[in-house]
Design an enzyme around this catalytic site. Structure first.
Site, short mmCIF file in Angstrom:
data_model
loop_
_atom_site.label_atom_id
_atom_site.label_comp_id
_atom_site.label_asym_id
_atom_site.label_seq_id
_atom_site.Cartn_x
_atom_site.Cartn_y
_atom_site.Cartn_z
N HIS A 1 51.42 35.31 -7.54
CA HIS A 1 52.67 35.42 -8.31
C HIS A 1 52.47 35.96 -9.72
O HIS A 1 53.43 35.98 -10.50
CB HIS A 1 53.35 34.05 -8.42
CG HIS A 1 54.04 33.61 -7.17
ND1 HIS A 1 55.32 34.01 -6.85
CD2 HIS A 1 53.64 32.81 -6.17
CE1 HIS A 1 55.68 33.47 -5.70
NE2 HIS A 1 54.68 32.74 -5.26
N LYS B 1 65.71 31.87 -18.85
CA LYS B 1 64.44 31.80 -18.14
C LYS B 1 63.43 31.05 -19.01
O LYS B 1 63.70 30.74 -20.17
CB LYS B 1 63.92 33.18 -17.76
CG LYS B 1 63.83 34.16 -18.92
CD LYS B 1 63.41 35.54 -18.42
CE LYS B 1 64.57 36.26 -17.74
NZ LYS B 1 64.28 36.68 -16.40
N ARG B 2 62.29 30.76 -18.42
CA ARG B 2 61.21 30.12 -19.16
C ARG B 2 60.87 30.94 -20.41
O ARG B 2 60.86 32.18 -20.37
CB ARG B 2 59.99 30.01 -18.23
CG ARG B 2 58.74 29.45 -18.84
CD ARG B 2 57.71 29.17 -17.75
NE ARG B 2 57.38 30.37 -16.99
CZ ARG B 2 56.35 31.16 -17.25
NH1 ARG B 2 55.56 30.90 -18.29
NH2 ARG B 2 56.09 32.20 -16.49
N LYS C 1 58.09 37.50 -21.56
CA LYS C 1 59.50 37.62 -21.17
C LYS C 1 60.37 38.14 -22.31
O LYS C 1 61.53 38.48 -22.13
CB LYS C 1 60.02 36.27 -20.66
CG LYS C 1 59.34 35.87 -19.34
CD LYS C 1 59.86 34.55 -18.80
CE LYS C 1 59.15 34.13 -17.54
NZ LYS C 1 59.49 34.96 -16.36
N THR D 1 63.39 36.58 -10.17
CA THR D 1 64.43 36.29 -9.17
C THR D 1 65.79 36.09 -9.82
O THR D 1 66.81 36.25 -9.15
CB THR D 1 64.09 35.05 -8.33
OG1 THR D 1 63.77 33.95 -9.19
CG2 THR D 1 62.91 35.32 -7.40
N LYS E 1 69.83 37.01 -8.59
CA LYS E 1 70.97 36.08 -8.61
C LYS E 1 72.11 36.65 -9.44
O LYS E 1 73.28 36.54 -9.05
CB LYS E 1 70.51 34.73 -9.18
CG LYS E 1 69.45 34.04 -8.33
CD LYS E 1 68.74 32.94 -9.12
CE LYS E 1 67.51 32.45 -8.37
NZ LYS E 1 66.67 31.56 -9.18
#
Length: 821
Positions: free
Chosen positions: A336, A524-525, A530, A632, A636
């Protein structure tokens, strides 16, 4: 259930009564289904994951049973809101981010496709943590999600097994070497089963969660010996800590011991249980791969490989070669990440002392593998060292997972190519047949049907309900891309959810936001790659523009952030503080006429995501290219009609290929450009700082007193970008990101164009359903046949599918055609 009239019960009591009835109903199907964990004659897959982020189960179970509307109507007659009852349920603290939610989505897809597939995880007493925001700072509070029990689980104490830590290994030779593990610390692993119902098909699979308890034989306290009691208490506490909390801090030696214990506890308990059930079939062990598939979800469960070898050799008496062939053919591994820090490596000394028998096996695997490497690369010591499982006094778990599995997959096409050509190139060259891609997918029944019933109704009215079973039938929506009535309905649905989210923001944060503004979500985290900071710097730039010219023509924007930072990750925690500091400044500045609002919603979890996603116009997917394996949340959001602004990384690339370049907004460095900078250098953030006045102003504002905080509050953030190399190219991508955001605004002003883009995203989102992904896992990796064997689900007369996927036609059994992606 509570011995009271309905009128006298609390909402919590009503929830428990309803959930208890639903649980019992599912349990009957579970039994009728043949106790799936013990079924004979079918191949079964066991999905080992350190996380399973389930979310609330009541509504999903009612929907999967086909009784949601009936239950809602019946309760309404009693003056009870089913929605209110659903809100009572606590999110299970069994995961933290995308890894755990992906695992939960796949459980949904396995049951929907009638695959006998089950999850194996840990029953954490406490979740990662509950996040409070106090004075703008993240404060971690214990997530005691089990304080009132968990109504969906069933204790299976009679199936408890013993997991062994420490001690020593004695070798005995009576014509054949035998290994005996002695003087170990025994831990009882007690299983708790959570039923996973398939969508209206009668299938009920199992998520088995293991809880650590003291072994009774060692739990003796003498009333006459205080030292004995202290030892017992210490042992009890040590044991229970194993399943106490998700992701213990491993910055200390004690933390590393605990995390390694968790990993082995999960795989040992699971494998012992799996093999014990297999033995009941009275089949030869050589047939194990024909009956059992064990899937390793990231490196955390990689110890499943030596653990299965231990069971086959020590308990069943097999020779090494035979046990190894069975193990490799039974195991498969999903990678991952390409981040080096996430590719786990354990100190050799720790592994040897905590898991002595397992280390002996890993060492033997390594010795044999290195001999194979020597045969292929004689004299190339550095090459062999780079691929070895044990090197530099560390055990490389990703290497172990690759060597010990028959299949290794990435989770997006670009991610798999990076694994093959960069990160794991040596292994790909040695084992090219093992590597394959399985692009992530999400559970469309939860992330569209459940969280967005208004849009579901709109879709059903337009194209019928077959898309629920065959998600790529959503392509039928493309015929409505210029239909004014449908576009107006879509816009109305989006606004209704924006009103609901605005109400929640007002209640939780005391901030009034305009539902007619652009809702821009970054949830998100929190992590450097990110790049929440890139989003923040753009907000600061827009704020600077408005301060200079309050009357400028800017479409109102509501920026929504949510996510947790790991407790020890100080830069991520500072980013959260920066967002909240900006929110306080901007939201209270009357001179900018409410053109920007900034909101941080605390304690991000599945339930909060379910509220934010249907209300979002713009989906922020802006990682540094090459760093995000797939993502992901991008899938969504697109299912719910949001438009992606993103880098060409991970799943964004495949979303762009599906929806077309005109229906996604992309920007920034490419994967190749980023990898070239990492490999060869050539990037200097000072060049950007000195040449772009906008980013210079923003960065200076972190440290020049502009923000109402202590002078050095954000100094470390400033230094990371200027003096420490801007590791994730935030400054480099700032200018193209600003341009991309300006394009967002221009497109949004054209309601017809925006609605058309939204339809394209919804229509193509079926390709990113977890059903498609798990069909590929089942057919390509585990050699299993789902009840609905589909990769892309489109009608035979659907010209869009043929054009998009260049499909070979294979009958799907109902007059439609299967289109492999």
């Amino acid at each position: 259930m509570h011995g009271k009239p309905v009128s006298e019960t609390s909402t919590s009591e009503r929830y428990k009564a309803l959930a208890g009835m639903v649980r019992d109903y599912i349990a009957k199907q579970w039994i009728d289904n043949g106790q799936p964990l013990h079924r004979k004659g079918e191949k079964q897959v066991f999905y080992l994951s350190i996380e399973f982020l389930l979310g609330r189960m009541l509504g999903m179970n009612l929907m999967n049973l086909g009784i949601y509307d009936l239950c809602s109507a019946s309760l309404s007659e009693l003056g009870i809101s089913l929605r209110d009852l659903e809100q009572v349920e606590q999110d299970p603290g069994l995961g933290n981010g995308g890894l755990g939610r992906l695992a939960a989505c796949y459980l949904d897809s396995m049951a929907a496709e009638r695959l006998p597939g089950h999850g194996c995880g840990i029953r954490y007493r406490y979740g990662f943590f509950e996040q409070d925001i106090v004075n703008g700072y993240q404060v971690e509070v214990p997530d005691n999600w089990l304080s009132d029990g968990y109504i969906w689980e069933f204790s299976r104490r009679e199936e408890a097994v013993t997991v062994k830590f420490g001690g020593n290994v004695r070798l005995q030779s009576n014509g054949k070497l035998r290994y005996f593990h002695e003087n170990y610390e025994a831990v009882k692993a007690v299983p708790y089963d959570v039923p996973i119902a398939g969508y209206q098909n009668g299938t009920v699979n199992t998520l088995r969660l293991w809880s650590a308890e003291p072994a009774e034989a060692d739990f003796v306290c003498s009333a006459y010996n205080r030292n004995d009691c202290l030892k017992v208490i210490d042992y009890k506490n040590t044991v229970e800590t194993i399943s106490n909390v998700l992701y213990p801090d491993d910055s200390s030696y004690e933390g590393k011991v605990l995390r390694l214990k968790q990993h082995y506890f999960l795989v040992s308990a699971s494998l012992q249980n799996i093999i014990a059930n297999f033995r009941k079939e009275q089949l030869p062990l050589t047939s194990l791969p024909d009956r059992i598939a064990v899937h390793i979800n990231d490196t955390h469960p990689a110890l499943a490989i030596p653990e299965l070898m231990r069971i086959l050799i020590d308990e069943d008496g097999l020779g090494w070669e035979e046990a190894w062939q069975i193990t490799v053919n039974s195991m498969s591994y999903t990678n991952h990440t390409v981040l080096p820090e996430a590719l786990e490596k354990w100190p050799q000394a720790l592994m040897e002392s905590l898991l002595p028998r397992i280390f002996i096996i890993i060492n033997e695997i390594n010795e044999r593998f290195c001999r194979e490497l020597w045969d292929s690369y004689p004299g190339q010591w550095e090459k062999i060292r780079a691929l070895a499982i044990i090197a530099d006094n560390r055990v490389h778990m990703a290497h172990l997972a690759i060597v010990g599995s028959h299949s290794v997959n990435g989770v997006a096409q670009i991610h798999t190519e990076l694994l093959k050509n960069k990160v794991m190139h040596g292994f790909y060259h040695f084992y090219p047949h093992k590597f394959n891609n399985k692009t992530n997918g999400v559970a469309h029944r939860r992330w569209l049907m459940k969280i967005n019933p208004e849009m579901t109704e709109l879709i059903n009215d337009a194209i019928g309900t077959d898309w629920i079973y065959y998600p790529c039938d959503l392509l039928g929506l493309l015929k409505y891309e210029n239909d004014d009535t449908f576009l107006q309905g879509l816009a109305a649905v989006k606004r209704n959810y924006k009103v609901l989210l605005a109400r929640h923001i007002k209640e939780q944060n005391g901030i009034t936001v305009n539902p007619d503004s652009i809702f821009d979500a970054h949830i998100k985290r929190f992590h450097g790659y990110k790049r929440q900071t890139l989003n923040v710097f753009h907000i600061m730039h827009q704020y600077n523009q408005l301060r200079a010219n309050p009357d400028m023509d800017m479409f109102p924007r509501t920026f929504i952030f949510s996510g947790k930072a790991a407790p020890g990750y100080q830069q991520a925690r500072r980013t959260i503080k920066l967002i909240n500091t900006l929110a306080m400044m901007i939201n209270n500045d009357k001179t900018i006429n409410d053109k920007i609002k900034v909101v941080f919603l605390e304690n991000y979890n599945v339930s909060l995501a379910e509220m934010i996603i249907p209300a979002t116009d713009v989906s922020e997917q802006i990682p540094a290219a090459s760093r995000e394996a797939c993502g992901t949340s991008n899938m969504k959001f697109m299912m719910n009609g949001a438009i992606t602004i993103g880098t060409l990384d991970g799943g964004n690339i495949e979303i762009r290929r599906a929806v077309g370049k005109d229906n996604i907004i992309t920007f920034g460095l490419s994967v190749d450009e980023v990898m070239d900078y990492y490999n060869y250098g050539g990037y200097n953030p000072w060049d950007i700082y000195n040449s772009d006045r906008r980013i210079k102003t923003v960065l200076d504002q972190l440290v020049n007193g502009f923000l109402p905080e202590a002078p050095d509050e954000f100094r470390a953030l400033y230094d990371a970008f200027i003096y420490h190399g801007d590791q994730f190219f935030v400054l480099k991508d700032f200018a193209p990101y600003v341009d991309a955001q300006q394009l967002v605004e221009r497109l949004y002003r054209n309601k017809t164009k925006w609605g058309n883009m939204s339809i394209h995203n919804i229509a193509h989102s079926g390709k990113f359903s977890g059903d498609r992904t798990f069909t590929e896992y089942a057919m390509d990796i585990w050699q299993m046949q789902p009840a609905i064997p589909i990769r892309c689900y489109c009608r035979s007369d659907d010209k869009f599918a043929t054009e998009l996927y260049g499909c070979a036609h294979t009958p799907r059994g109902d007059g439609a055609t299967l289109y492999p992606s």
